[in-house]
Design an enzyme around this catalytic site. Structure first.
Site, mmCIF file in Angstrom:
data_model
loop_
_atom_site.group_PDB
_atom_site.id
_atom_site.type_symbol
_atom_site.label_atom_id
_atom_site.label_comp_id
_atom_site.label_asym_id
_atom_site.label_seq_id
_atom_site.Cartn_x
_atom_site.Cartn_y
_atom_site.Cartn_z
ATOM 1 C CG ASP A 26 -52.399 -104.652 57.159
ATOM 2 O OD1 ASP A 26 -52.616 -103.734 56.878
ATOM 3 O OD2 ASP A 26 -53.042 -105.964 56.802
ATOM 4 C CG PHE A 27 -55.804 -100.586 60.949
ATOM 5 C CD1 PHE A 27 -55.506 -100.083 62.107
ATOM 6 C CD2 PHE A 27 -57.163 -100.625 60.662
ATOM 7 C CE1 PHE A 27 -56.551 -99.558 62.878
ATOM 8 C CE2 PHE A 27 -58.128 -100.385 61.239
ATOM 9 C CZ PHE A 27 -57.797 -99.725 62.615
ATOM 10 C CG ASP A 28 -58.525 -102.512 57.063
ATOM 11 O OD1 ASP A 28 -59.554 -102.537 57.273
ATOM 12 O OD2 ASP A 28 -57.569 -101.414 56.764
ATOM 13 C CG ASP A 211 -54.947 -109.114 56.457
ATOM 14 O OD1 ASP A 211 -54.223 -108.169 56.185
ATOM 15 O OD2 ASP A 211 -56.361 -109.094 56.006
HETATM 16 MG MG LIG Z 1 -54.761 -106.249 55.984
#
Ligand SMILES: [Mg+2]
Length: 273
Positions: A26-28, A211
Protein backbone atom coordinates in the site's frame (compact mmCIF):
# COMPACT_ATOMS: atom_id res chain seq x y z
CA UNK A 1 11.77 -8.88 14.17
CA UNK A 2 9.20 -11.43 15.25
CA UNK A 3 7.50 -13.31 12.42
CA UNK A 4 4.84 -16.01 12.51
CA UNK A 5 6.01 -19.42 11.40
CA UNK A 6 4.29 -18.96 8.03
CA UNK A 7 5.92 -15.55 7.70
CA UNK A 8 9.36 -16.99 8.45
CA UNK A 9 8.82 -19.69 5.81
CA UNK A 10 7.99 -16.97 3.27
CA UNK A 11 10.99 -14.84 4.27
CA UNK A 12 13.34 -17.81 3.80
CA UNK A 13 11.76 -18.59 0.42
CA UNK A 14 12.25 -14.99 -0.75
CA UNK A 15 15.92 -15.08 0.22
CA UNK A 16 16.42 -18.48 -1.43
CA UNK A 17 14.54 -17.64 -4.66
CA UNK A 18 13.86 -13.90 -4.91
CA UNK A 19 12.94 -14.16 -8.58
CA UNK A 20 9.70 -15.96 -7.70
CA UNK A 21 8.48 -13.26 -5.32
CA UNK A 22 5.63 -10.80 -5.84
CA UNK A 23 5.99 -7.93 -3.37
CA UNK A 24 2.94 -5.67 -2.99
CA UNK A 25 2.59 -2.62 -0.79
CA UNK A 26 0.00 0.00 0.00
CA UNK A 27 1.13 3.63 -0.28
CA UNK A 28 -0.41 5.87 2.42
CA UNK A 29 0.54 4.93 5.97
CA UNK A 30 2.96 2.30 4.67
CA UNK A 31 5.43 3.95 2.26
CA UNK A 32 4.41 7.46 3.29
CA UNK A 33 3.42 8.84 6.68
CA UNK A 34 -0.17 9.98 7.20
CA UNK A 35 -0.15 13.78 7.10
CA UNK A 36 -2.88 16.45 7.27
CA UNK A 37 -2.41 17.45 3.64
CA UNK A 38 -2.81 14.30 1.50
CA UNK A 39 -1.15 16.04 -1.46
CA UNK A 40 2.05 16.21 0.62
CA UNK A 41 2.20 12.54 1.64
CA UNK A 42 5.62 11.93 0.06
CA UNK A 43 6.99 8.38 0.27
CA UNK A 44 9.85 7.94 2.72
CA UNK A 45 13.12 7.99 0.80
CA UNK A 46 14.68 4.97 2.64
CA UNK A 47 11.62 2.84 1.81
CA UNK A 48 11.72 3.71 -1.89
CA UNK A 49 15.49 3.21 -1.98
CA UNK A 50 15.13 -0.29 -0.50
CA UNK A 51 12.36 -1.13 -2.99
CA UNK A 52 14.75 0.09 -5.67
CA UNK A 53 17.26 -2.50 -4.50
CA UNK A 54 14.62 -5.24 -4.45
CA UNK A 55 12.86 -4.45 -7.75
CA UNK A 56 15.59 -5.83 -10.06
CA UNK A 57 15.81 -9.08 -8.08
CA UNK A 58 12.14 -9.89 -7.46
CA UNK A 59 9.53 -11.05 -9.99
CA UNK A 60 7.59 -7.85 -9.37
CA UNK A 61 7.20 -4.98 -6.94
CA UNK A 62 3.70 -3.46 -7.00
CA UNK A 63 2.30 -0.46 -5.18
CA UNK A 64 -1.44 -1.01 -4.71
CA UNK A 65 -3.29 2.13 -3.66
CA UNK A 66 -6.65 3.88 -3.60
CA UNK A 67 -5.00 6.99 -5.04
CA UNK A 68 -4.95 7.66 -8.77
CA UNK A 69 -1.85 6.00 -10.27
CA UNK A 70 -0.45 9.34 -11.45
CA UNK A 71 -0.61 10.82 -7.95
CA UNK A 72 1.10 7.82 -6.32
CA UNK A 73 3.90 7.89 -8.91
CA UNK A 74 4.36 11.62 -8.23
CA UNK A 75 4.39 11.24 -4.42
CA UNK A 76 6.69 8.22 -4.60
CA UNK A 77 8.97 9.94 -7.15
CA UNK A 78 9.03 6.51 -8.79
CA UNK A 79 9.49 8.04 -12.26
CA UNK A 80 12.70 9.73 -11.13
CA UNK A 81 14.51 6.56 -10.10
CA UNK A 82 16.55 4.13 -12.20
CA UNK A 83 16.34 0.34 -12.00
CA UNK A 84 12.71 0.06 -10.87
CA UNK A 85 12.08 -2.14 -13.91
CA UNK A 86 9.74 -4.67 -12.28
CA UNK A 87 7.71 -2.03 -10.45
CA UNK A 88 4.10 -1.26 -11.23
CA UNK A 89 1.75 1.14 -9.49
CA UNK A 90 -1.88 0.00 -9.38
CA UNK A 91 -3.99 3.11 -8.74
CA UNK A 92 -7.67 3.43 -7.83
CA UNK A 93 -7.54 -0.10 -6.36
CA UNK A 94 -6.18 -1.57 -9.59
CA UNK A 95 -8.37 0.34 -12.06
CA UNK A 96 -5.35 2.38 -13.24
CA UNK A 97 -1.74 1.33 -13.70
CA UNK A 98 1.76 2.68 -14.30
CA UNK A 99 4.68 0.45 -15.30
CA UNK A 100 8.25 1.52 -14.57
CA UNK A 101 9.55 -0.63 -17.42
CA UNK A 102 7.73 1.46 -20.03
CA UNK A 103 6.94 4.62 -18.07
CA UNK A 104 3.37 4.48 -19.36
CA UNK A 105 0.07 5.07 -17.60
CA UNK A 106 -3.07 3.04 -18.24
CA UNK A 107 -6.08 5.10 -17.18
CA UNK A 108 -9.36 3.71 -18.53
CA UNK A 109 -12.48 5.84 -18.78
CA UNK A 110 -14.56 5.86 -15.63
CA UNK A 111 -17.42 3.34 -15.48
CA UNK A 112 -20.45 4.80 -17.28
CA UNK A 113 -22.62 4.49 -14.14
CA UNK A 114 -20.46 7.02 -12.31
CA UNK A 115 -20.72 9.56 -15.12
CA UNK A 116 -24.48 9.03 -15.38
CA UNK A 117 -24.97 9.48 -11.64
CA UNK A 118 -22.85 12.65 -11.72
CA UNK A 119 -24.98 14.05 -14.52
CA UNK A 120 -28.19 13.39 -12.60
CA UNK A 121 -26.94 14.69 -9.24
CA UNK A 122 -27.64 18.43 -9.65
CA UNK A 123 -31.34 17.71 -10.22
CA UNK A 124 -31.53 15.31 -7.26
CA UNK A 125 -29.76 17.77 -4.93
CA UNK A 126 -31.82 20.68 -6.25
CA UNK A 127 -35.14 18.95 -5.51
CA UNK A 128 -34.00 18.47 -1.87
CA UNK A 129 -32.83 22.08 -1.51
CA UNK A 130 -29.25 20.81 -1.09
CA UNK A 131 -27.69 22.20 -4.25
CA UNK A 132 -24.77 23.52 -2.15
CA UNK A 133 -23.58 20.05 -1.12
CA UNK A 134 -20.02 19.50 -2.32
CA UNK A 135 -19.77 16.84 -5.02
CA UNK A 136 -16.44 15.08 -5.51
CA UNK A 137 -15.74 13.14 -8.69
CA UNK A 138 -13.31 10.36 -7.80
CA UNK A 139 -13.67 8.54 -11.13
CA UNK A 140 -14.64 5.19 -9.60
CA UNK A 141 -16.99 6.84 -7.18
CA UNK A 142 -18.89 10.04 -6.47
CA UNK A 143 -18.73 11.60 -3.02
CA UNK A 144 -21.55 13.89 -1.83
CA UNK A 145 -20.35 15.82 1.23
CA UNK A 146 -22.61 17.53 3.77
CA UNK A 147 -19.96 18.70 6.25
CA UNK A 148 -19.99 22.28 4.94
CA UNK A 149 -23.80 22.66 4.89
CA UNK A 150 -25.72 24.53 7.63
CA UNK A 151 -27.21 21.27 9.02
CA UNK A 152 -24.71 18.51 8.12
CA UNK A 153 -26.51 15.70 9.97
CA UNK A 154 -30.00 16.62 8.73
CA UNK A 155 -28.75 16.97 5.16
CA UNK A 156 -26.87 13.68 5.41
CA UNK A 157 -30.03 11.85 6.51
CA UNK A 158 -32.27 13.49 3.89
CA UNK A 159 -29.87 12.38 1.18
CA UNK A 160 -29.76 8.76 2.26
CA UNK A 161 -32.91 7.52 0.47
CA UNK A 162 -32.65 9.56 -2.75
CA UNK A 163 -28.95 8.71 -3.19
CA UNK A 164 -29.57 5.01 -2.59
CA UNK A 165 -32.18 5.17 -5.35
CA UNK A 166 -29.80 7.07 -7.64
CA UNK A 167 -27.07 4.49 -6.99
CA UNK A 168 -29.43 1.64 -7.77
CA UNK A 169 -30.49 3.23 -11.08
CA UNK A 170 -26.84 3.32 -12.20
CA UNK A 171 -25.50 0.07 -10.78
CA UNK A 172 -23.45 1.70 -8.01
CA UNK A 173 -23.09 0.84 -4.32
CA UNK A 174 -24.08 3.52 -1.79
CA UNK A 175 -21.53 3.74 1.03
CA UNK A 176 -22.26 6.21 3.83
CA UNK A 177 -19.19 7.65 5.57
CA UNK A 178 -18.46 10.56 7.88
CA UNK A 179 -20.74 13.32 6.47
CA UNK A 180 -20.23 11.86 3.02
CA UNK A 181 -22.28 9.52 0.87
CA UNK A 182 -20.14 7.64 -1.61
CA UNK A 183 -21.64 5.99 -4.66
CA UNK A 184 -19.09 3.43 -5.78
CA UNK A 185 -18.66 1.33 -8.88
CA UNK A 186 -18.70 -2.33 -7.80
CA UNK A 187 -16.06 -4.99 -8.32
CA UNK A 188 -12.88 -2.96 -7.77
CA UNK A 189 -10.92 -3.61 -4.59
CA UNK A 190 -7.38 -4.48 -3.55
CA UNK A 191 -8.23 -8.19 -3.35
CA UNK A 192 -9.11 -8.19 -7.06
CA UNK A 193 -5.92 -6.25 -7.79
CA UNK A 194 -3.79 -8.84 -5.95
CA UNK A 195 -5.47 -11.78 -7.71
CA UNK A 196 -4.77 -10.11 -11.05
CA UNK A 197 -1.09 -9.67 -10.21
CA UNK A 198 -0.81 -13.28 -9.05
CA UNK A 199 -2.31 -14.48 -12.35
CA UNK A 200 0.15 -12.27 -14.22
CA UNK A 201 3.33 -13.13 -12.27
CA UNK A 202 2.60 -16.69 -11.07
CA UNK A 203 4.75 -16.20 -7.94
CA UNK A 204 5.81 -18.77 -5.33
CA UNK A 205 5.88 -16.10 -2.61
CA UNK A 206 3.54 -13.14 -2.08
CA UNK A 207 4.30 -10.23 0.24
CA UNK A 208 1.72 -7.58 1.12
CA UNK A 209 2.10 -4.57 3.42
CA UNK A 210 -0.90 -2.48 4.49
CA UNK A 211 -2.21 -0.30 7.29
CA UNK A 212 -5.94 0.31 6.91
CA UNK A 213 -9.41 -1.14 6.31
CA UNK A 214 -9.03 -0.89 2.53
CA UNK A 215 -6.18 -3.42 2.79
CA UNK A 216 -8.35 -6.14 4.32
CA UNK A 217 -9.51 -7.54 0.93
CA UNK A 218 -5.82 -7.79 -0.08
CA UNK A 219 -4.87 -9.55 3.16
CA UNK A 220 -7.79 -11.94 2.73
CA UNK A 221 -6.87 -12.66 -0.91
CA UNK A 222 -3.28 -13.45 0.07
CA UNK A 223 -4.34 -15.60 3.03
CA UNK A 224 -6.76 -17.55 0.79
CA UNK A 225 -3.93 -18.14 -1.69
CA UNK A 226 -1.61 -19.33 1.06
CA UNK A 227 -4.32 -21.69 2.33
CA UNK A 228 -4.36 -23.44 -1.06
CA UNK A 229 -0.63 -24.19 -0.66
CA UNK A 230 0.09 -22.51 -4.00
CA UNK A 231 2.28 -19.82 -2.40
CA UNK A 232 3.91 -18.91 0.86
CA UNK A 233 3.08 -15.44 2.08
CA UNK A 234 4.33 -12.68 4.32
CA UNK A 235 1.69 -10.21 5.53
CA UNK A 236 2.99 -7.00 7.04
CA UNK A 237 0.94 -4.60 9.15
CA UNK A 238 2.20 -1.04 9.34
CA UNK A 239 0.97 -0.43 12.89
CA UNK A 240 -0.65 2.80 14.12
CA UNK A 241 -2.71 4.00 17.07
CA UNK A 242 -5.62 4.70 14.74
CA UNK A 243 -6.29 1.30 13.23
CA UNK A 244 -5.64 -2.25 14.49
CA UNK A 245 -7.91 -4.27 12.19
CA UNK A 246 -4.95 -5.85 10.35
CA UNK A 247 -2.96 -6.89 13.42
CA UNK A 248 -4.67 -10.26 13.80
CA UNK A 249 -4.28 -11.03 10.08
CA UNK A 250 -0.58 -10.13 9.84
CA UNK A 251 2.62 -12.17 10.17
CA UNK A 252 4.48 -9.19 11.53
CA UNK A 253 3.50 -5.79 12.92
CA UNK A 254 6.05 -3.01 12.49
CA UNK A 255 6.04 0.56 13.79
CA UNK A 256 4.48 2.55 10.94
CA UNK A 257 6.24 3.67 7.73
CA UNK A 258 9.62 3.85 9.49
CA UNK A 259 9.28 0.22 10.57
CA UNK A 260 8.22 -0.75 7.05
CA UNK A 261 11.27 1.00 5.57
CA UNK A 262 13.56 -0.89 7.97
CA UNK A 263 11.89 -4.17 7.01
CA UNK A 264 12.39 -3.49 3.28
CA UNK A 265 16.05 -2.63 4.00
CA UNK A 266 16.53 -5.83 5.99
CA UNK A 267 14.92 -7.85 3.22
CA UNK A 268 17.06 -6.17 0.55
CA UNK A 269 20.18 -6.94 2.61
CA UNK A 270 19.14 -10.58 3.03
CA UNK A 271 18.36 -10.98 -0.67
CA UNK A 272 21.69 -9.36 -1.62
CA UNK A 273 23.35 -11.95 0.64
MG1 LIG B 1 -2.96 2.98 3.62
Amino acid sequence: MELTEAGRTAWDAIVAQPGTTLLCTDFDGVLSPIVDDPTAAWAAEPAVAALGRLAPRLAKVAVVTGRPARQAVHLGRFDQRERLGSMSVLGLYGFERWDAATGTFTEPDAPSGVAAALAELPAVLGRLGLADARVEDKRLSVGIHTRELPDPTGAFERLRGPLAALAERHGLHPEPGRFVHELRAPGVDKGEAIRGLVDEVDPRVVVYAGDDLGDIPAFEAVRALRATGRVSALLICSGSDEQDALVQLADVVVAGPEGVARLWEELADAVAG
